[in-house]
Design an enzyme around this catalytic site. Structure first.
Site, short mmCIF file in Angstrom:
data_model
loop_
_atom_site.label_atom_id
_atom_site.label_comp_id
_atom_site.label_asym_id
_atom_site.label_seq_id
_atom_site.Cartn_x
_atom_site.Cartn_y
_atom_site.Cartn_z
N ARG A 196 -2.02 2.83 -5.61
CA ARG A 196 -0.64 3.23 -5.89
C ARG A 196 0.29 2.00 -5.96
O ARG A 196 0.11 1.06 -5.19
CB ARG A 196 -0.10 4.14 -4.77
N GLY B 47 -6.69 -1.21 3.78
CA GLY B 47 -7.32 -1.96 2.70
C GLY B 47 -6.97 -3.41 2.91
O GLY B 47 -5.82 -3.80 2.71
N THR C 206 -6.23 0.46 -1.22
CA THR C 206 -7.04 1.64 -0.97
C THR C 206 -6.84 2.71 -2.04
O THR C 206 -7.80 3.32 -2.51
CB THR C 206 -6.69 2.21 0.43
N GLN D 84 -2.55 -1.23 9.08
CA GLN D 84 -1.21 -0.71 8.85
C GLN D 84 -0.16 -1.69 9.41
O GLN D 84 -0.40 -2.88 9.37
CB GLN D 84 -1.04 0.70 9.43
N GLY E 132 -5.64 -9.04 6.28
CA GLY E 132 -7.03 -9.39 5.97
C GLY E 132 -7.16 -10.88 5.73
O GLY E 132 -8.04 -11.53 6.29
N ASN F 58 -8.06 4.25 5.66
CA ASN F 58 -6.74 4.15 5.01
C ASN F 58 -6.36 2.68 4.82
O ASN F 58 -5.58 2.35 3.94
CB ASN F 58 -5.66 4.88 5.81
P1 GDP Z 1 -3.45 -6.18 4.39
O1 GDP Z 1 -3.64 -4.71 4.27
O2 GDP Z 1 -2.35 -6.55 5.33
O3 GDP Z 1 -4.72 -6.92 4.70
O4 GDP Z 1 -2.98 -6.68 2.96
P2 GDP Z 1 -3.60 -6.26 1.53
O5 GDP Z 1 -4.87 -6.97 1.36
O6 GDP Z 1 -3.59 -4.78 1.36
O7 GDP Z 1 -2.48 -6.79 0.56
C1 GDP Z 1 -2.11 -8.13 0.54
C2 GDP Z 1 -2.38 -8.65 -0.89
O8 GDP Z 1 -1.74 -9.91 -1.03
C3 GDP Z 1 -3.83 -8.92 -1.17
O9 GDP Z 1 -4.06 -8.70 -2.54
C4 GDP Z 1 -4.01 -10.38 -0.82
O10 GDP Z 1 -5.06 -11.00 -1.53
C5 GDP Z 1 -2.69 -10.93 -1.27
N1 GDP Z 1 -2.19 -12.07 -0.51
C6 GDP Z 1 -2.31 -12.34 0.81
N2 GDP Z 1 -1.61 -13.45 1.11
C7 GDP Z 1 -1.05 -13.88 -0.03
C8 GDP Z 1 -0.19 -14.97 -0.37
O11 GDP Z 1 0.22 -15.76 0.47
N3 GDP Z 1 0.20 -15.06 -1.68
C9 GDP Z 1 -0.20 -14.20 -2.64
N4 GDP Z 1 0.24 -14.36 -3.87
N5 GDP Z 1 -1.01 -13.17 -2.36
C10 GDP Z 1 -1.41 -13.02 -1.08
P1 IMO Z 2 -3.24 -1.65 5.59
O1 IMO Z 2 -4.10 -1.78 6.82
C1 IMO Z 2 0.13 0.39 3.74
C2 IMO Z 2 0.63 4.62 4.69
C3 IMO Z 2 0.38 5.66 3.60
C4 IMO Z 2 1.35 6.74 4.04
C5 IMO Z 2 1.27 6.67 5.55
C6 IMO Z 2 0.32 7.71 6.15
O2 IMO Z 2 -3.95 -1.96 4.34
O3 IMO Z 2 -1.95 -2.37 5.78
P2 IMO Z 2 -2.33 7.90 6.29
O4 IMO Z 2 -3.35 8.00 5.21
O5 IMO Z 2 -2.50 6.75 7.21
O6 IMO Z 2 -2.14 9.19 7.04
O7 IMO Z 2 -0.93 7.68 5.50
O8 IMO Z 2 0.81 5.38 5.88
N1 IMO Z 2 -0.51 3.70 4.92
C7 IMO Z 2 -0.48 2.41 4.58
N2 IMO Z 2 0.43 1.69 3.91
N3 IMO Z 2 -0.98 -0.19 4.20
C8 IMO Z 2 -1.90 0.51 4.90
O9 IMO Z 2 -2.96 -0.06 5.51
C9 IMO Z 2 -1.70 1.88 5.08
N4 IMO Z 2 -2.40 2.87 5.68
C10 IMO Z 2 -1.65 3.97 5.59
O10 IMO Z 2 0.68 5.14 2.33
O11 IMO Z 2 2.66 6.38 3.68
MG MG Z 3 -3.69 -3.25 2.78
#
Ligand code: GDP
Ligand code: IMO
Ligand code: MG
Length: 426
Positions: free
Chosen positions: A300, A40, A297, A221, A17, A38
């Site tokens: 956990r 986030g 999301t 994912q 993101g 799923n």
């Molecule tokens: P995504 O699903 O791949 O978009 O990642 P998520 O948003 O679920 O999780 C990444 C988390 O790390 C989020 O809370 C971001 O705000 C945070 N984040 C992203 N890049 C960095 C970074 O370089 N340093 C730190 N400390 N946090 C970061």
């Molecule tokens: P972003 O886009 C991390 C994981 C779930 C579970 C498996 C299957 O934020 O990176 P599902 O609900 O998709 O059938 O679950 O996949 N999972 C993720 N893990 N980041 C995600 O999305 C995920 N989306 C699903 O925890 O192990």
């Molecule tokens: Mg995520």
């Protein structure tokens, strides 16, 4: 160059993101190609924090067309809520387009996901993802376009599905089923409020690429959660890998110019399944707290471990990565020494390639190299040159082990905490 795929190189939550939002400042178009609610994806700008689940992470730029591709399974209720939430914060979402072909996640999919996971113990997000993709593949799903068409044949097929799903829910799980008419009214209303966003998104993307516009494909994912190439069955039900961008948006592979793998400077995973470099003690807990590793999301706690270069090499192979974006380097600031897994030891043998057999992976022990940490706060650093030499060495080691150079390094969650080495659309 105009079309760039951004793909998670590990088990998700790599910071897709944040990186998508950052690169979207230059893009004309950002498209999600798979997954559903799923996902986030977190975007931080100044003091504002946005959690996006279905809407592409380019939505904060009003002139960037944001596409939910046909490969995304759409929970219409969640999507409507997400749009309303953004609108409340001044983001009008007029730049959003949704594929007419996107399959819909129905309430019964969510219910069945929850019920099935009690037995399968994959640790899903309970967002109905697996059941919705299963129905799509089984040709018993419903697309947004079907619902908006509102034809009698849709209603007949839908009625039959609700009855069939009720049979499963009531007979197998002894739980309450769904009322067809109520469900029909609900999905018709939800689809109606999305009507103005619905479009032929494949054509929009094709036109953008043909016109030389800059297009980003935002994966959800990660590589190891891919239904075919991940750690099956502990995977999601779609194709997060770069190849999924073509299928999930209706764009041919020859249109893709670059594939950027987004990798955390360490490794995390949510849900069940093997994780060779997982840290169970104080170091893992430290990474979780410092990195705020709690699911966007589901909330956990994420499992945390050292960086795994075997996984990165695999991600390079499966996705055809041209570049890496290394995120969360700042989370490692305080370690005196860092470990990177370079190979797995399996029954006394060293494996350099990621095993395609889960039972082998489950028995693999990581082989580490150790590198000195930098023990300095790097969260304010704005160029690679300013990074401590140990941090630059750590990056160089990752590049050497993965066989691909970094193009972006992130040192904090905020948009401005991003160091870019070269223009991604060059
Ligand atoms: P995504 O699903 O791949 O978009 O990642 P998520 O948003 O679920 O999780 C990444 C988390 O790390 C989020 O809370 C971001 O705000 C945070 N984040 C992203 N890049 C960095 C970074 O370089 N340093 C730190 N400390 N946090 C970061
Ligand atoms: P972003 O886009 C991390 C994981 C779930 C579970 C498996 C299957 O934020 O990176 P599902 O609900 O998709 O059938 O679950 O996949 N999972 C993720 N893990 N980041 C995600 O999305 C995920 N989306 C699903 O925890 O192990
Ligand atoms: Mg995520």
């Amino acid at each position: 160059m105009s079309a760039v795929v951004l793909v998670g190189a590990q088990w998700g939550d790599e910071g897709k993101g944040k990186i998508t939002d950052f690169l979207a400042r230059e893009a004309n178009c950002v498209a999600r190609y798979q997954g559903g609610s799923n996902a986030g994806h977190t975007v931080e700008v100044g003091n504002d924090k946005f959690m996006l689940h279905l809407i592409p992470s380019g939505i904060l730029y009003p002139d960037t067309l944001c596409i939910v591709g046909n490969g995304v399974v759409v929970d219409m209720q969640k999507l409507n809520e997400e749009i309303a939430g953004l609108q409340k914060r001044g983001i009008d979402c007029n730049n959003l387009r949704i594929s007419l072909r996107s399959p819909v996640v129905m309430p019964y999919h969510k219910k069945i996901d929850e019920l099935e996971d009690r037995h399968t113990k994959i640790g899903t997000t309970k967002r109905g993802i697996g059941p919705a993709y299963a129905d799509k593949t089984n040709r018993i799903g419903f697309r947004i376009g079907d619902i908006l068409g509102g034809h009698d044949c849709f209603k007949e097929r839908f009625k039959a599905q609700v009855e069939y799903k009720n049979l499963i829910i009531k007979e197998i799980y002894q739980e309450e089923g769904f009322n067809y008419q109520e469900l029909l009214d609900q999905v018709m209303e939800q689809a109606e409020s999305l009507r103005k966003y619905v479009a032929d998104t494949s054509y929009l993307l094709y036109s953008a690429i043909k016109a030389g516009q800059k297009v980003l494909f935002e994966g959800a994912q990660g590589t190891l959660l891919d239904i075919d190439h991940g750690t099956y069955p502990y995977v999601t039900s779609s194709h997060p890998i770069a190849g999924g961008a073509c299928v999930g948006t209706g764009i041919g592979p020859t249109f893709i110019d670059r594939v950027i793998g987004i990798a955390k400077a360490y490794t995390t995973r949510v849900g069940e399944g093997p994780f060779p470099t997982e840290l169970h003690g104080a170091e893992g807990e430290y990474l979780r707290q410092k990195g705020a590793e709690f699911g966007t999301t589901t909330g956990r706690p994420r499992r945390c471990g050292w960086l795994d270069a075997v996984i990165l090499r695999y991600a390079v192979r499966i996705n055809g990565l041209t570049d890496l974006a290394i995120t969360k380097l700042d989370v490692l600031d305080e370690f005196a020494s860092l470990k990177i897994c370079t190979a797995y030891r399996y029954k006394g043998e060293l494996l350099y390639e990621f095993p395609d057999n889960l039972s082998i992976l489950e028995e693999c022990e990581p082989e580490y190299i150790e590198i000195p940490g930098w023990q300095k706060d790097i969260s304010g650093v704005t160029s690679l040159e300013e990074l401590p030499v140990q941090a630059r060495d750590y990056i160089a080691k990752i590049e050497e082990l993965a066989g691909v150079k970094q193009a972006v390094v992130a040192v904090g969650p905020n948009r401005k905490q991003t160091i870019v080495s070269h223009n991604m659309f060059d």
